[in-house]
Design a protein around this motif. Structure first.
Motif, mmCIF file in Angstrom:
data_model
loop_
_atom_site.group_PDB
_atom_site.id
_atom_site.type_symbol
_atom_site.label_atom_id
_atom_site.label_comp_id
_atom_site.label_asym_id
_atom_site.label_seq_id
_atom_site.Cartn_x
_atom_site.Cartn_y
_atom_site.Cartn_z
ATOM 1 N N ASN A 194 17.912 44.402 43.531
ATOM 2 C CA ASN A 194 16.680 45.516 43.652
ATOM 3 C C ASN A 194 17.708 46.536 44.603
ATOM 4 O OD1 ASN A 194 15.289 47.928 42.903
ATOM 5 N ND2 ASN A 194 13.977 47.381 44.204
ATOM 6 N N HIS A 195 18.310 45.617 45.353
ATOM 7 C CA HIS A 195 19.159 46.238 46.655
ATOM 8 C C HIS A 195 20.073 48.035 46.265
ATOM 9 C CE1 HIS A 195 20.360 41.591 47.760
ATOM 10 N NE2 HIS A 195 18.656 42.451 48.237
ATOM 11 N N ASN A 196 19.748 48.790 47.421
ATOM 12 C CA ASN A 196 20.502 50.190 47.463
ATOM 13 C C ASN A 196 22.009 50.308 47.761
ATOM 14 O OD1 ASN A 196 17.435 51.161 46.963
ATOM 15 N ND2 ASN A 196 17.562 50.939 48.811
ATOM 16 N N TYR A 197 22.422 49.284 48.399
ATOM 17 C CA TYR A 197 23.956 49.216 48.369
ATOM 18 C C TYR A 197 24.779 47.947 47.634
ATOM 19 C CZ TYR A 197 23.009 51.771 52.986
ATOM 20 O OH TYR A 197 22.419 52.792 53.595
ATOM 21 N N MET A 198 26.253 48.690 47.077
ATOM 22 C CA MET A 198 26.771 48.023 46.717
ATOM 23 C C MET A 198 28.204 48.332 47.052
ATOM 24 S SD MET A 198 25.212 47.298 42.520
ATOM 25 C CE MET A 198 25.926 46.028 42.318
ATOM 26 N N TYR A 199 29.102 47.513 46.447
ATOM 27 C CA TYR A 199 30.654 47.010 46.931
ATOM 28 C C TYR A 199 31.225 46.522 45.978
ATOM 29 C CZ TYR A 199 27.204 47.699 51.401
ATOM 30 O OH TYR A 199 26.172 48.208 52.202
ATOM 31 N N TRP A 200 32.628 47.065 46.126
ATOM 32 C CA TRP A 200 33.484 46.487 45.769
ATOM 33 C C TRP A 200 34.501 46.294 46.538
ATOM 34 C CZ3 TRP A 200 34.212 44.182 41.337
ATOM 35 C CH2 TRP A 200 33.351 43.842 40.383
ATOM 36 N N TYR A 201 35.145 45.068 46.467
ATOM 37 C CA TYR A 201 36.209 44.371 47.650
ATOM 38 C C TYR A 201 37.731 43.686 46.489
ATOM 39 C CZ TYR A 201 33.392 45.025 51.618
ATOM 40 O OH TYR A 201 32.712 45.001 52.628
ATOM 41 N N ARG A 202 38.634 43.768 47.331
ATOM 42 C CA ARG A 202 39.491 42.609 46.395
ATOM 43 C C ARG A 202 40.425 41.836 47.981
ATOM 44 N NH1 ARG A 202 44.743 46.039 45.280
ATOM 45 N NH2 ARG A 202 45.912 44.112 45.191
ATOM 46 N N GLN A 203 40.901 41.213 47.674
ATOM 47 C CA GLN A 203 41.338 39.450 48.239
ATOM 48 C C GLN A 203 43.000 39.356 47.446
ATOM 49 O OE1 GLN A 203 38.941 36.043 49.181
ATOM 50 N NE2 GLN A 203 40.757 35.484 50.917
ATOM 51 N N ASP A 204 43.645 40.189 48.225
ATOM 52 C CA ASP A 204 44.731 39.667 48.189
ATOM 53 C C ASP A 204 45.094 38.084 49.295
ATOM 54 O OD1 ASP A 204 45.653 43.024 48.555
ATOM 55 O OD2 ASP A 204 44.836 41.492 46.556
ATOM 56 N N PRO A 205 45.566 37.408 48.023
ATOM 57 C CA PRO A 205 46.158 36.307 48.900
ATOM 58 C C PRO A 205 46.246 36.070 50.120
ATOM 59 C CG PRO A 205 47.516 36.000 46.654
ATOM 60 C CD PRO A 205 46.999 37.129 46.809
ATOM 61 N N GLY A 206 45.502 35.232 51.114
ATOM 62 C CA GLY A 206 45.902 34.979 52.533
ATOM 63 C C GLY A 206 45.124 36.089 53.606
ATOM 64 N N ALA A 218 48.498 47.974 37.835
ATOM 65 C CA ALA A 218 50.041 47.856 38.211
ATOM 66 C C ALA A 218 49.704 46.569 38.448
ATOM 67 C CB ALA A 218 50.014 48.414 38.998
ATOM 68 N N PRO A 219 51.192 46.100 39.037
ATOM 69 C CA PRO A 219 50.997 44.650 39.690
ATOM 70 C C PRO A 219 50.354 44.500 40.883
ATOM 71 C CG PRO A 219 53.071 45.126 38.850
ATOM 72 C CD PRO A 219 52.392 47.025 38.645
ATOM 73 N N SER A 220 50.871 45.270 41.509
ATOM 74 C CA SER A 220 49.856 45.447 43.297
ATOM 75 C C SER A 220 48.489 45.514 43.009
ATOM 76 C CB SER A 220 50.107 47.116 43.745
ATOM 77 O OG SER A 220 50.186 48.105 43.311
ATOM 78 N N GLN A 221 48.060 45.702 41.813
ATOM 79 C CA GLN A 221 46.237 44.774 41.289
ATOM 80 C C GLN A 221 45.770 43.948 40.966
ATOM 81 O OE1 GLN A 221 45.472 48.510 38.623
ATOM 82 N NE2 GLN A 221 44.245 49.737 40.413
ATOM 83 N N THR A 222 47.113 43.128 40.931
ATOM 84 C CA THR A 222 46.525 41.560 40.474
ATOM 85 C C THR A 222 46.109 40.994 41.885
ATOM 86 O OG1 THR A 222 48.826 41.362 40.062
ATOM 87 C CG2 THR A 222 47.976 39.339 40.524
ATOM 88 N N SER A 223 44.600 40.480 41.849
ATOM 89 C CA SER A 223 43.846 40.579 43.237
ATOM 90 C C SER A 223 42.567 39.443 42.671
ATOM 91 C CB SER A 223 43.729 41.579 43.872
ATOM 92 O OG SER A 223 43.175 41.556 45.288
ATOM 93 N N VAL A 224 41.664 38.851 43.359
ATOM 94 C CA VAL A 224 40.275 38.856 42.944
ATOM 95 C C VAL A 224 39.730 39.980 43.351
ATOM 96 C CG1 VAL A 224 38.733 36.957 43.202
ATOM 97 C CG2 VAL A 224 41.132 35.650 43.632
ATOM 98 N N SER A 271 40.137 38.402 58.056
ATOM 99 C CA SER A 271 40.811 37.889 57.616
ATOM 100 C C SER A 271 40.642 36.716 56.665
ATOM 101 C CB SER A 271 42.426 38.108 58.601
ATOM 102 O OG SER A 271 42.525 37.400 59.216
ATOM 103 N N GLY A 272 40.272 35.699 58.079
ATOM 104 C CA GLY A 272 39.126 34.794 57.662
ATOM 105 C C GLY A 272 40.204 33.352 58.124
ATOM 106 N N THR A 273 40.045 32.352 58.318
ATOM 107 C CA THR A 273 40.004 31.033 58.539
ATOM 108 C C THR A 273 40.010 30.244 57.504
ATOM 109 O OG1 THR A 273 40.217 31.681 60.966
ATOM 110 C CG2 THR A 273 40.184 29.121 61.031
#
Lengths: 113, 114
Positions: free
Chosen positions: A28-40, A82-88, B106-108
Protein backbone atom coordinates in the motif's frame (compact mmCIF):
# COMPACT_ATOMS: atom_id res chain seq x y z
CA UNK A 1 4.49 -10.73 2.25
CA UNK A 2 5.56 -10.47 -1.40
CA UNK A 3 6.82 -6.85 -1.33
CA UNK A 4 7.60 -5.66 -4.87
CA UNK A 5 7.16 -8.17 -7.67
CA UNK A 6 8.61 -7.67 -11.13
CA UNK A 7 7.92 -9.74 -14.23
CA UNK A 8 9.50 -11.00 -16.38
CA UNK A 9 12.94 -11.66 -14.87
CA UNK A 10 14.63 -11.88 -18.26
CA UNK A 11 13.67 -10.83 -21.79
CA UNK A 12 15.34 -10.56 -25.16
CA UNK A 13 13.78 -8.11 -27.58
CA UNK A 14 14.51 -7.33 -31.20
CA UNK A 15 15.10 -3.73 -32.24
CA UNK A 16 11.77 -2.00 -32.80
CA UNK A 17 9.70 -4.42 -30.73
CA UNK A 18 7.68 -3.24 -27.77
CA UNK A 19 7.04 -4.71 -24.35
CA UNK A 20 5.71 -3.91 -20.90
CA UNK A 21 7.63 -4.57 -17.71
CA UNK A 22 5.22 -5.32 -14.90
CA UNK A 23 5.58 -4.14 -11.31
CA UNK A 24 3.21 -4.81 -8.42
CA UNK A 25 3.53 -4.00 -4.73
CA UNK A 26 1.36 -5.20 -1.87
CA UNK A 27 2.50 -2.76 0.84
CA UNK A 28 0.00 0.00 0.00
CA UNK A 29 2.88 2.36 -0.77
CA UNK A 30 2.00 5.63 -2.42
CA UNK A 31 5.32 6.16 -4.16
CA UNK A 32 6.61 3.93 -6.95
CA UNK A 33 9.70 4.24 -9.11
CA UNK A 34 11.40 2.73 -12.14
CA UNK A 35 15.20 2.67 -12.34
CA UNK A 36 17.67 1.27 -14.81
CA UNK A 37 21.14 0.08 -13.97
CA UNK A 38 23.72 -0.14 -16.72
CA UNK A 39 26.93 -2.18 -16.20
CA UNK A 40 29.29 -0.38 -13.83
CA UNK A 41 26.84 2.45 -13.35
CA UNK A 42 24.50 3.52 -10.62
CA UNK A 43 20.72 3.60 -10.59
CA UNK A 44 19.14 6.11 -12.92
CA UNK A 45 15.52 7.15 -12.38
CA UNK A 46 13.28 6.68 -15.42
CA UNK A 47 9.82 7.56 -14.10
CA UNK A 48 8.12 7.84 -10.75
CA UNK A 49 4.62 8.11 -9.34
CA UNK A 50 3.41 9.73 -6.12
CA UNK A 51 0.02 8.05 -6.24
CA UNK A 52 -2.60 6.51 -8.49
CA UNK A 53 -3.15 8.64 -11.58
CA UNK A 54 0.00 10.72 -11.07
CA UNK A 55 3.29 10.08 -12.87
CA UNK A 56 6.33 12.19 -13.64
CA UNK A 57 9.59 11.93 -15.55
CA UNK A 58 12.87 11.11 -13.91
CA UNK A 59 16.40 11.55 -15.19
CA UNK A 60 16.21 9.25 -18.27
CA UNK A 61 12.57 9.02 -19.48
CA UNK A 62 13.12 9.00 -23.26
CA UNK A 63 11.87 5.83 -24.94
CA UNK A 64 9.65 4.83 -22.02
CA UNK A 65 6.09 5.38 -20.81
CA UNK A 66 4.32 4.56 -17.57
CA UNK A 67 0.84 4.52 -16.12
CA UNK A 68 -0.48 4.23 -12.57
CA UNK A 69 -4.13 3.26 -12.62
CA UNK A 70 -4.02 1.58 -9.19
CA UNK A 71 -1.92 1.95 -6.04
CA UNK A 72 -0.50 -1.54 -6.55
CA UNK A 73 0.61 -1.51 -10.19
CA UNK A 74 3.17 0.58 -12.05
CA UNK A 75 3.97 -0.89 -15.48
CA UNK A 76 6.80 0.44 -17.66
CA UNK A 77 6.28 0.42 -21.42
CA UNK A 78 9.01 0.33 -24.08
CA UNK A 79 7.47 1.24 -27.43
CA UNK A 80 10.34 0.90 -29.94
CA UNK A 81 13.14 -1.04 -28.33
CA UNK A 82 16.68 0.14 -29.06
CA UNK A 83 20.05 -1.44 -28.13
CA UNK A 84 20.64 1.51 -25.76
CA UNK A 85 17.77 0.17 -23.64
CA UNK A 86 19.69 -2.99 -22.83
CA UNK A 87 19.88 -2.79 -19.06
CA UNK A 88 18.61 -4.16 -15.77
CA UNK A 89 15.38 -2.51 -14.71
CA UNK A 90 14.35 -2.17 -11.09
CA UNK A 91 10.96 -1.17 -9.76
CA UNK A 92 10.73 0.21 -6.23
CA UNK A 93 8.13 1.56 -3.85
CA UNK A 94 8.08 3.59 -0.66
CA UNK A 95 5.69 4.96 1.90
CA UNK A 96 5.14 8.71 2.14
CA UNK A 97 7.82 9.05 4.83
CA UNK A 98 10.22 6.42 3.52
CA UNK A 99 12.90 6.73 6.18
CA UNK A 100 13.98 3.21 5.33
CA UNK A 101 14.10 4.18 1.71
CA UNK A 102 12.70 2.08 -1.03
CA UNK A 103 11.73 -1.54 -1.29
CA UNK A 104 13.07 -2.89 -4.56
CA UNK A 105 11.94 -5.69 -6.80
CA UNK A 106 14.45 -8.29 -7.97
CA UNK A 107 14.85 -6.70 -11.39
CA UNK A 108 14.23 -7.44 -15.07
CA UNK A 109 17.25 -8.07 -17.26
CA UNK A 110 16.44 -6.80 -20.76
CA UNK A 111 18.59 -7.33 -23.83
CA UNK A 112 17.76 -5.61 -27.12
CA UNK A 113 19.39 -7.18 -30.18
CA UNK B 1 25.92 16.47 -12.40
CA UNK B 2 26.23 13.71 -9.82
CA UNK B 3 24.88 14.85 -6.46
CA UNK B 4 25.92 11.63 -4.72
CA UNK B 5 29.34 10.24 -5.55
CA UNK B 6 31.07 7.00 -4.70
CA UNK B 7 34.56 7.46 -6.09
CA UNK B 8 35.79 3.92 -5.46
CA UNK B 9 34.22 1.42 -7.87
CA UNK B 10 35.73 -1.50 -5.98
CA UNK B 11 37.30 -2.45 -2.66
CA UNK B 12 38.94 -5.69 -1.50
CA UNK B 13 39.36 -6.51 2.16
CA UNK B 14 40.60 -9.53 4.09
CA UNK B 15 38.05 -11.43 6.15
CA UNK B 16 37.95 -10.17 9.73
CA UNK B 17 39.34 -6.75 8.87
CA UNK B 18 37.44 -3.46 8.61
CA UNK B 19 35.76 -2.39 5.37
CA UNK B 20 35.29 1.34 4.87
CA UNK B 21 33.08 2.53 2.03
CA UNK B 22 32.93 6.23 1.26
CA UNK B 23 30.34 8.54 -0.22
CA UNK B 24 30.35 12.28 -0.95
CA UNK B 25 27.39 14.52 -1.72
CA UNK B 26 26.97 18.05 -3.00
CA UNK B 27 23.39 18.97 -2.09
CA UNK B 28 23.23 20.50 1.39
CA UNK B 29 19.43 20.03 1.39
CA UNK B 30 19.71 16.25 1.66
CA UNK B 31 18.26 15.36 5.06
CA UNK B 32 18.56 11.59 5.36
CA UNK B 33 21.12 9.13 4.09
CA UNK B 34 20.97 5.42 3.47
CA UNK B 35 23.16 2.52 2.45
CA UNK B 36 21.87 -0.29 0.28
CA UNK B 37 23.44 -3.66 -0.40
CA UNK B 38 22.99 -5.50 -3.68
CA UNK B 39 23.81 -9.11 -4.53
CA UNK B 40 23.97 -10.27 -8.17
CA UNK B 41 20.57 -10.98 -9.73
CA UNK B 42 18.76 -9.38 -6.81
CA UNK B 43 17.35 -5.93 -6.11
CA UNK B 44 19.09 -3.58 -3.67
CA UNK B 45 18.11 -4.07 -0.02
CA UNK B 46 18.17 -1.47 2.72
CA UNK B 47 21.11 -1.79 5.11
CA UNK B 48 21.39 1.20 7.42
CA UNK B 49 20.44 4.87 7.51
CA UNK B 50 21.31 8.10 9.29
CA UNK B 51 19.49 11.36 9.79
CA UNK B 52 21.29 14.60 8.97
CA UNK B 53 20.93 15.64 12.63
CA UNK B 54 23.15 12.77 13.76
CA UNK B 55 26.78 11.93 13.10
CA UNK B 56 26.76 8.20 13.79
CA UNK B 57 24.39 5.27 13.63
CA UNK B 58 25.28 1.71 14.54
CA UNK B 59 23.59 -1.60 13.78
CA UNK B 60 25.57 -4.68 14.71
CA UNK B 61 28.68 -4.89 12.52
CA UNK B 62 27.60 -1.88 10.46
CA UNK B 63 28.20 1.75 11.41
CA UNK B 64 27.48 4.80 9.30
CA UNK B 65 29.27 8.08 9.98
CA UNK B 66 28.10 11.46 8.68
CA UNK B 67 30.30 14.55 8.42
CA UNK B 68 27.94 17.32 7.33
CA UNK B 69 30.58 20.00 7.07
CA UNK B 70 32.56 17.86 4.64
CA UNK B 71 29.40 16.50 2.98
CA UNK B 72 30.79 13.02 3.46
CA UNK B 73 29.48 9.77 4.83
CA UNK B 74 31.09 6.42 5.29
CA UNK B 75 30.01 2.88 6.05
CA UNK B 76 32.19 0.76 8.32
CA UNK B 77 31.82 -3.00 8.44
CA UNK B 78 33.62 -4.70 11.32
CA UNK B 79 34.56 -7.50 11.13
CA UNK B 80 34.11 -8.09 7.41
CA UNK B 81 32.77 -11.46 6.33
CA UNK B 82 32.76 -13.18 2.93
CA UNK B 83 28.96 -12.87 2.87
CA UNK B 84 29.38 -9.09 2.87
CA UNK B 85 30.74 -9.26 -0.68
CA UNK B 86 28.23 -7.22 -2.68
CA UNK B 87 27.73 -3.85 -4.33
CA UNK B 88 27.00 -1.09 -1.83
CA UNK B 89 25.03 1.98 -2.86
CA UNK B 90 24.91 5.20 -0.93
CA UNK B 91 21.66 7.19 -1.28
CA UNK B 92 20.27 10.49 -0.04
CA UNK B 93 16.73 11.76 0.49
CA UNK B 94 15.86 15.15 -0.89
CA UNK B 95 13.32 16.98 -3.04
CA UNK B 96 13.49 16.95 -6.81
CA UNK B 97 10.72 19.16 -8.13
CA UNK B 98 7.68 18.47 -5.99
CA UNK B 99 8.56 14.93 -4.99
CA UNK B 100 10.81 13.59 -2.27
CA UNK B 101 13.22 11.17 -3.91
CA UNK B 102 16.30 9.12 -3.29
CA UNK B 103 19.42 10.01 -5.25
CA UNK B 104 21.86 7.11 -5.58
CA UNK B 105 25.59 6.90 -5.95
CA UNK B 106 27.17 4.66 -8.57
CA UNK B 107 28.03 1.90 -6.11
CA UNK B 108 31.15 0.23 -4.71
CA UNK B 109 31.82 -3.46 -5.25
CA UNK B 110 33.11 -4.89 -1.97
CA UNK B 111 34.98 -8.19 -2.08
CA UNK B 112 35.84 -9.84 1.23
CA UNK B 113 38.61 -12.36 0.77
CA UNK B 114 38.63 -15.49 2.96
Amino acid sequence: NAGVTQTPKFRILKIGQSMTLQCTQDMNHNYMYWYRQDPGMGLKLIYYSVGAGITDKGEVPNGYNVSRSTTEDFPLRLELAAPSQTSVYFCASSSLQGDNGYTFGSGTRLTVV
Amino acid sequence: DQQVKQNSPSLSVQEGRISILNCDYTNSMFDYFLWYKKYPAEGPTFLISISSIKDKNEDGRFTVFLNKSAKHLSLHIVPSQPGDSAVYFCAAWGFSGSARQLTFGSGTQLTVLP
